[in-house]
Design an enzyme around this catalytic site. Structure first.
Site, PDB file in Angstrom:
ATOM      1  N   TYR A  87       5.462  -6.804  28.865  1.00 34.77           N
ATOM      2  CA  TYR A  87       5.594  -6.445  30.288  1.00 34.77           C
ATOM      3  C   TYR A  87       6.806  -5.529  30.475  1.00 34.77           C
ATOM      4  CZ  TYR A  87       5.180  -6.996  35.355  1.00 34.77           C
ATOM      5  OH  TYR A  87       5.008  -6.744  36.701  1.00 34.77           O
ATOM      6  N   LYS A 124       6.705  -1.567  31.706  1.00 36.48           N
ATOM      7  CA  LYS A 124       7.315  -1.174  32.982  1.00 36.48           C
ATOM      8  C   LYS A 124       8.473  -0.192  32.769  1.00 36.48           C
ATOM      9  CE  LYS A 124       4.489  -3.462  35.574  1.00 36.48           C
ATOM     10  NZ  LYS A 124       3.525  -2.757  36.424  1.00 36.48           N
TER      11      LYS A 124
END
Ligand SMILES: NC(=O)c1ccc[n+]([C@@H]2O[C@H](COP(=O)([O-])OP(=O)(O)OC[C@H]3O[C@@H](n4cnc5c(N)ncnc54)[C@H](O)[C@@H]3O)[C@@H](O)[C@H]2O)c1
Length: 290
Positions: free
Chosen positions: A161, A165
């Site tokens: 994640y 990002k």
């Protein structure tokens, strides 16, 4: 004069495309854009969810099934939008994303790395590659990429994640520099917790998903508040949209005392882990099918 080619408030009356529009922040963006008088192409991997969003719009909406991790599907989405709008869209929101967490690097497995980066990073790359040439040629409007506070401050056990990002942040900064002076804006949204389905819908171990859901309930903003604030910031020409106070504090800490921040995050992770998370992500996939 520089910047005068762009309209003052491009989110009003926009011809917009929103990915991941079937739930949470994407749905809130679609509803707010329609409320501002726009027409919205609502794309989601789930057509049923996209159709549900379109039913909630005050104005004109179109539901499209699109898996953002598949480049040809995003290219088809751009063609569809151009045909429906009779030209380039004004606002493109690369929002679709999934949660993944609970395992440290070394225990994650490449299937899960590929799955998360395929949607969270490649999905945004596909969106920018498909839509930016149209926006650049039109010389107006812009792109909003949805990253996360995880994009500038990594939390432990969220490797895929965080990496995805951070890539979205970097891509947005690159684009903003490349498009300066063209009349096309770029904003990147970096929230902490927002009350959506992201913690229950992804590949997150039960222990971490429960923690994320609690934090969301206690500290999370509503998706509507985030959507309104982000569109206003986009209209004002702001690159970084950091909506919450805790996100702003994390941003400052990471910049002012980066080593201390990372040590602190590690310490917090050790204190909170009462016992090691026994559930592996492949086990999770086989029990939930996600
Ligand atoms: N909710 C939060 O706390 C939070 C915080 C920071 C960033 N974000 C980011 O916000 C964005 C929106 O997430 P949300 O919180 O609204 O989650 P959500 O789960 O409520 O909505 C995500 C939507 O994306 C769709 N989707 C999933 N995979 C897709 C794919 N391959 N192609 C197209 N659509 C797909 C889902 O069907 C769903 O409708 C994500 O990028 C997420 O990482 C969320």
């Amino acid at each position: 004069m520089f910047g005068l080619r762009s309209t003052p408030s491009p989110s009003y009356g926009a011809d917009a495309v929103v990915t991941g529009a079937g739930s949470g922040i994407g749905r809130a963006f679609a509803i707010e854009l329609a409320r501002r008088g726009g027409r919205v192409v609502c794309a989601d991997i789930s057509l049923a969810r996209a159709e549900e969003t379109v039913r909630l719009l005050e104005g004109q909406g179109y539901a499209v099934q699109c898996d953002v991790s598949v480049q040809t599907q995003v290219q088809d989405l751009a063609l569809f939008a151009e045909l429906e709008f009779g030209g380039a869209p004004t606002v493109v929101i690369n929002n679709a994303g999934v949660g993944i967490g609970g395992q440290p690097v070394g225990n994650i497995g490449f299937e899960d790395w590929n799955w998360a980066l395929g949607i969270n990073l490649w999905g945004v790359i596909h969106g920018c590659e498909a839509f930016v040439p149209l926006l650049r040629a039109a010389g107006r409007g812009g792109v909003i990429n949805v990253a996360s506070a995880a994009g500038f401050a990594a939390a432990p056990t969220m490797g895929p994640y965080n990496v995805g990002k951070a890539g979205v942040m970097s891509l947005s900064e690159t684009l903003a520099a490349e498009l300066s002076g063209t009349g096309v804006r770029v904003s990147v949204l970096c929230p902490t917790f927002v009350k959506t389905n992201v913690a229950v819908d992804g590949r997150i171990t039960t222990q971490k998903s429960e923690l994320a859901q609690k934090l969301m309930r206690w500290t999370g903003f509503s998706p509507e508040r985030v959507a309104v604030g982000t569109l206003d910031a986009f209209d004002a020409g702001r690159l970084y949209v950091v909506p919450q106070l805790d996100a702003k504090a994390i941003w400052l800490a990471k910049r002012l005392v980066p080593t201390l921040y990372t040590r602190g995050a590690g310490l917090l992770n050790r204190l909170m882990a009462t016992e090691p998370d026994q559930q592996s992500l492949p086990e999770l996939r086989s029990t939930t099918g996600k």
